[in-house]
Enzyme design. Structure first.
Site: not given
Length: 367
Positions: A53, A103, A107
């Site tokens: 996470l 970003y 990811k």
């Protein structure tokens, strides 16, 4: 089972670790920014299940996206592959992985590393592209507009809304954690996962709901906070209260008979109130055509009297706080309640509708 949770001090991680323990999983290895790479490597070698996470979403420089998202995930995947244990790996990604920004691209690289690990190692892997996750313990002014709106609304601070009609998809932290925990039993196929339910709303509608939550302390009218998005948003809203905001005063109206006070009003299910009566005092002496009520004597002794407004049929009922008996008023029957004890009587009252001074549906008829 040893469960490794990276980002354990973050919003999702903190909630997940608590709920894992509630489900009976006690051997949880929490990894955060203070964990050294050497310790992380050791934890991954011991792991039976990994929730990854951790990540970077508010860097000082865009280069941190690559390091904190793509590179860290690749490192975790490689270490798990070396352990040769086929450890299931879960990653929290973002819907921005579909976008062409630093970003989102970091990811996307992280997602591919997890997918390649699963395929090459023969391990289960799960990828979540989370939309807007909201709930308790999310930082205001960080990565959730809901958290910011909750905090600012509670504390009388302005909130900035560029487009009230902007659509948003929301998932609640309890549902996120439930979905994550359900993966441990191994019944789910590898690949991309979604959280259910998800809620579609707009930025403006969320802001308006939060404003209504704040207003409810003055007007006593609660939203329908028992189900769905409104339930989740209200729980999130009050989670940002500081201890000095835990309580609030409600108005009360007193006379020679005692005190009457409304506690809570609903839009669809009436209102709650209470009243007191001194010994020998009678309250009521009226009837309703449609309105109905439920009385509960929580202190003292009461005599309820009823009279049918057409037939004149009469009925009496005794109750006291030792029996906790609910007494209902029925349309077409005049009714009153008398304190027949030696102490102050306290009675809880629910009415099926909020009192309307312009149309009270209350007609005097003493018994």
């Amino acid at each position: 089972m040893k469960i490794v949770v990276t980002g354990s001090k973050g919003f999702i991680g903190k909630n997940l670790c608590i709920m894992l323990r509630e489900h009976g999983y006690q051997d949880i290895i929490e990894v955060d920014r203070e964990t050294s790479q050497e310790m992380l490597s050791q934890y991954l070698c011991e792991a039976d299940f990994v929730y990854h996470l951790a990540g970077i979403n508010r860097p000082k420089d865009d280069s941190e996206f690559q390091l904190g998202n793509a590179d860290l995930t690749s490192y975790i995947a490689e270490k798990l592959k070396q352990s040769d244990k086929k450890v299931p790996l879960v990653i929290s990604s973002s819907t921005q992985a579909e976008l062409n920004n630093a970003y989102g691209q970091s990811k996307l690289i992280a997602e591919k590393a997890v997918e390649q690990y699963g395929i090459s190692a023969g391990a289960s892997y799960y990828i979540y592209r989370f939309p807007n996750v909201f709930g308790k313990w999310c930082k205001p002014n960080y990565n959730s507009f809901v958290a910011t709106f909750c905090y600012n609304t509670l504390n009388g601070l302005d909130i900035t809304i560029n487009d009230p009609q902007a659509p948003v998809t929301l998932v609640y932290i309890d549902d996120v954690c439930a979905s994550l925990i359900s993966l441990i039993n191994g019944d789910s196929d590898s690949g991309y996962k979604t959280v259910s339910p998800s809620y579609s709303s707009t930025v403006g509608d969320v802001a308006n709901l939060l404003r209504s939550f704040k207003a409810s302390r003055n007007n006593l009218v609660t939203e329908n906070v028992g189900t769905g998005l409104v339930r989740a948003l209200y729980s999130t809203y009050i989670s940002y209260m500081s201890p000095d905001q835990f309580s609030y005063s409600i108005p009360s109206y007193g006379d020679e008979r005692g005190v009457f006070s409304e506690m809570l009003k609903t839009k669809e299910a009436g209102q709650f109130s209470f009243f007191t009566a001194h010994p020998g005092i009678t309250r009521g002496g009226h009837y309703h055509h449609t309105k109905n009520e439920k009385f509960l004597v929580v202190k003292g002794k009461a005599l309820f009297k009823f009279e049918h407004i057409v037939t004149g049929e009469c009925y009496e009922l005794l109750t006291d706080s030792s029996s906790l008996r609910v007494v209902e008023t029925v349309p077409g029957w005049s009714h009153d309640i008398t304190n027949i004890g030696d102490e102050e009587m306290i009675v809880m009252l629910w009415a099926n509708e909020v009192f309307d001074r312009e149309a009270p549906d209350t007609f005097a008829r003493p018994l």
